[in-house]
Design an enzyme around this catalytic site. Sequence first.
Site, short mmCIF file in Angstrom:
data_model
loop_
_atom_site.label_atom_id
_atom_site.label_comp_id
_atom_site.label_asym_id
_atom_site.label_seq_id
_atom_site.Cartn_x
_atom_site.Cartn_y
_atom_site.Cartn_z
N HIS A 127 -5.19 -11.24 -5.74
CA HIS A 127 -5.17 -11.06 -7.30
C HIS A 127 -3.88 -10.71 -7.49
CE1 HIS A 127 -6.84 -9.73 -11.10
NE2 HIS A 127 -5.78 -9.28 -11.46
N CYS A 183 -2.94 -5.66 -17.45
CA CYS A 183 -3.56 -4.37 -17.25
C CYS A 183 -3.35 -3.32 -18.25
CB CYS A 183 -3.67 -3.85 -15.84
SG CYS A 183 -4.18 -2.25 -15.69
#
Lengths: 304, 304
Positions: free
Chosen positions: A205, A238
């Site tokens: 990822h 994020c």
Amino acid sequence: MHLPKNVTIIEVGPRDGLQNEAKFIETPVKIQFIEKLKEAGIKEMELTAFVSPKWVPQMKDADDIIASNSGTSRNIVLTPNEKGVERALEAGCKSIAFFVGVSDTFNLKNINKSTKESMEAILPMIKKLKDQDLFIRACISTAFYCPYEGKMKETDVLDLCGQFSKAGVDDLSVADTIGLANPLEAYSLFSKLKASFSETLLTAHFHDTRGMALANIFAALQAGIDRFDSSAGGLGGCPFAPGSSGNIATEDVVFMLEQMNISTGIDLSKLFEAIELVEISLSKPILSKQYSLLSKRLGQPRQA
Amino acid sequence: MHLPKNVTIIEVGPRDGLQNEAKFIETPVKIQFIEKLKEAGIKEMELTAFVSPKWVPQMKDADDIIASNSGTSRNIVLTPNEKGVERALEAGCKSIAFFVGVSDTFNLKNINKSTKESMEAILPMIKKLKDQDLFIRACISTAFYCPYEGKMKETDVLDLCGQFSKAGVDDLSVADTIGLANPLEAYSLFSKLKASFSETLLTAHFHDTRGMALANIFAALQAGIDRFDSSAGGLGGCPFAPGSSGNIATEDVVFMLEQMNISTGIDLSKLFEAIELVEISLSKPILSKQYSLLSKRLGQPRQA
């Protein structure tokens, strides 16, 4: 140079992507987005998260998303705790993701638990769910760098993955959360993971914060990795990690892989239709490389 | 994985970059830009071009740029023809670049000559200049793909490079002009070039049109390449090739290399000072990854 012939893309846009968008996307749009992603050939997807609607309002419609969802794809939902797991099970979910940071500080700032405390809570849940034959994905964040602690130790990542593997986890998604890993680090860590966990699915990822995501994917391919998380349109990042904006865009990954004759099974033109839906709803331009080029080809130059 | 320990960056911003900017940058700003690039540690640079001011107005101050320029760096000027060479010699230039496309169609659209006709004109000039001990760089464009003809043959690139090498060219800058090469193609071509021309400097020139430039640089490093063209701030592209916008930004290359412990000798903070000068003059934001992150760090969020 030996690279895998086929790659699985795990689409994280509807969950990891949208979660970071302040503007609420109406539930029917999300449902259509997910449908179109499946039409484009996505076979595994993070669909939504069973988290507190107070904490992540974008995910407040998790039940509706799951209820509306059909098909044979692997539909993954994220759960942060026992309550989330209960809700996911009630909704009939068959694939559940947990997340933990390698970095203690990151984990504490993120969910107010040390990494060890997180694992003490998660591992028993995983064992229970594996008894019910669910598919379990572990999302390992800050596996390369932490915004607070800096460079992480490979041995700590391997140790954490080992705990998950021992508990029967099916998929380890190992993340460069702040997009600071370089290709040598990607090659090194994923080579070691591949050697240590040959029985577990291993997913890389990468975030494109510093433009290194495709280079890291190329490095991970060389380490034998054939599963990559990515986000349609490059949605998300994020919210808890400063400077971590920018999941790598699914369309940019798919384009590079297909150019290298690595099959993804994904139809780019259908993927663009999915992205366009969200772009209209968010009322802001999607700036991935492939989507921008498409707009130029269609004669609608996009402001970069 | 064996990669070079040191890499030379050939800065092309003042020539290849600015050439594609419609707004004329005042000569004193250009001179300061070049000075600051040298202060940042750039040792080789495409400074300007002796081309017709009618054709490329941005380069009309080539004589002033050369006159003002001092120091021990390798200062390269681009010349399209005999007249350009004469002007460059009169100005006292010691390093001259020629360019040619692998693709006939591209070459014809670019300078109204086939590749063969271009070579017939260039090779005698090179021989003459080598007799005077000048440094000669050959810029090979469309070495992977042509916007009109599609995929180029590796054998054609090797043949063209062979002609230059035989003529005594010092540096072969081999370019993915439209940013469509993938890392496997980059690795393949540069491995063959490295094997065929071990006595010649070999430089890789990647465009980031589809986000693959850093991945291609990583691939070329594995093929043993230790020289890369890049443009401060990602300035420029190629005005004659549709969809070719975006030289890879020097700061993004330097960051990745230094993160991999590959030394470039370039000081990023000084490089940012150089870029800022041009950004102010162009009155438009520079959007490279590193420069955008810097702005964020300084608390001046930049619109993407």
